[in-house]
Scaffold this active site. Sequence first.
Site, short mmCIF file in Angstrom:
data_model
loop_
_atom_site.label_atom_id
_atom_site.label_comp_id
_atom_site.label_asym_id
_atom_site.label_seq_id
_atom_site.Cartn_x
_atom_site.Cartn_y
_atom_site.Cartn_z
N ASP A 1 47.79 45.17 40.81
CA ASP A 1 47.57 46.34 39.95
C ASP A 1 46.21 47.01 40.20
O ASP A 1 46.11 48.24 40.13
CB ASP A 1 47.77 45.99 38.47
CG ASP A 1 46.98 44.78 38.01
OD1 ASP A 1 46.25 44.19 38.83
OD2 ASP A 1 47.09 44.42 36.82
N HIS B 1 36.53 36.13 39.43
CA HIS B 1 36.47 34.66 39.53
C HIS B 1 35.29 34.18 40.38
O HIS B 1 35.29 33.05 40.88
CB HIS B 1 37.82 34.11 40.00
CG HIS B 1 38.89 34.44 39.00
ND1 HIS B 1 39.05 33.74 37.83
CD2 HIS B 1 39.78 35.46 38.97
CE1 HIS B 1 40.02 34.30 37.12
NE2 HIS B 1 40.49 35.34 37.79
N GLU C 1 34.84 36.41 34.65
CA GLU C 1 35.89 36.76 33.69
C GLU C 1 35.84 35.89 32.43
O GLU C 1 36.20 36.34 31.35
CB GLU C 1 37.25 36.61 34.39
CG GLU C 1 38.40 37.20 33.62
CD GLU C 1 39.66 37.29 34.48
OE1 GLU C 1 39.63 38.00 35.50
OE2 GLU C 1 40.64 36.64 34.14
ZN LIG Z 1 38.27 32.08 37.09
#
Ligand SMILES: [Zn+2]
Length: 397
Positions: free
Chosen positions: A192, A244, A263
């Site tokens: 996305d 991440h 995140e």
């Molecule tokens: Zn992560």
Amino acid sequence: MPNYPRGNRDLMRGINRAILLNAIKTNGPISRVVLAHLSGLSPATVTAITGDLIDENLVFEKETGDSSGGRRPILLALNPRGGFVIGVKLMEDHAVGALTDLNAAVLYKDSIIFPDGSLDSVISALVSLVNTLIYQGGIHKKQLLGVGIGLAGVVDSSSGMLRQSPFFGWKDTPLRDLLHARLHVPIHIDNDVNTLTLGEKWLGAGLPEDNFVVITVGRGIGMGMVINGQIVRGKSGGAGEFGHIVVDPDGPPCECGKRGCLEAFLSDKALLATARKEIGQDVLDIDDLIGRASAGNPAAHRVLTRAGTLLGRQIANLINILDPKLIVISGEGVRMGEAFFSALRVAVEQNVMPGLAKDSEIRIAAWEDDVWARGAASVVIGELFNSPIQKEEATIK
Ligand SMILES: [Zn+2]
């Protein structure tokens, strides 16, 4: 099977077609003479190819009002209603879709809730959503150039395989082929954030830039990169997992299974948890947090400032690595407000290597709830303007 041109002649024609279509899109309305001059193609080639484009209804002729006594020149312009596309953003329990014209202007939008997370249910719901958009939008299926689908996870867009989905737990699912078998129109699936980035490349903020980055803030932290004019996907479609990056190995657990990812501090859920801990359990949601900060609540201000600083530092690292011209911040997080974004800008300036930041612009994208779906639609639109050599092998089924 990839649809390779039959020979050099067809390949040349395809390349010239893309050159002219792009020149008309960028410079139109434009005369054939100027088009030949700009493109370096012969007047005969320009006449032949623009003739095809007119026959296909993608380009139309218009007379100008600007006449210097002689014959009014005939100008060529892109016909935004020469075809239609559908963009769909797939989420964990529902999908939002939009039928758009070739400028990605939304003609009709709708959404559908999945009865459950099984592959069959989701495919059936998507088929139903696409058919509703075609019907309610008042177009014929043959006018539909394709359906673009954006979803979170690792997506191999060239094979149409969803390698890994954080929402559904599916692995190596041939999502594109399954949808194509039901809908019989070209289908394109991509991560996305990549669809959003391609949307910026073709129709949005990134349009004139060959080097830019889109960072999405919201439910998670995502990133899409266009380097030297090409989107960067990595070896398996997993490039751009900016969210991440581990910023503190002792930090809070992340959905990916590690600890202390960006995140895990900055997603809506993580930020809300921090706000409730530091301000009080009565903080309703992110909008409430932002409202409190702009009303002068020092604790709310501090939470958002710290979050902006954290993201800004990582953006500085990104600038050091990629040297992009433009960084677009998009996603639901664009509403984060002054405390967050001024801290972010300060942190970028403080942490980027001297000299690299001065030509990099950070831009906060305008946000509407159909941006994701429009991004997915613009992937299909972009294919129209790509030359055959830029088209990735079998990108569209
Ligand atoms: Zn992560």
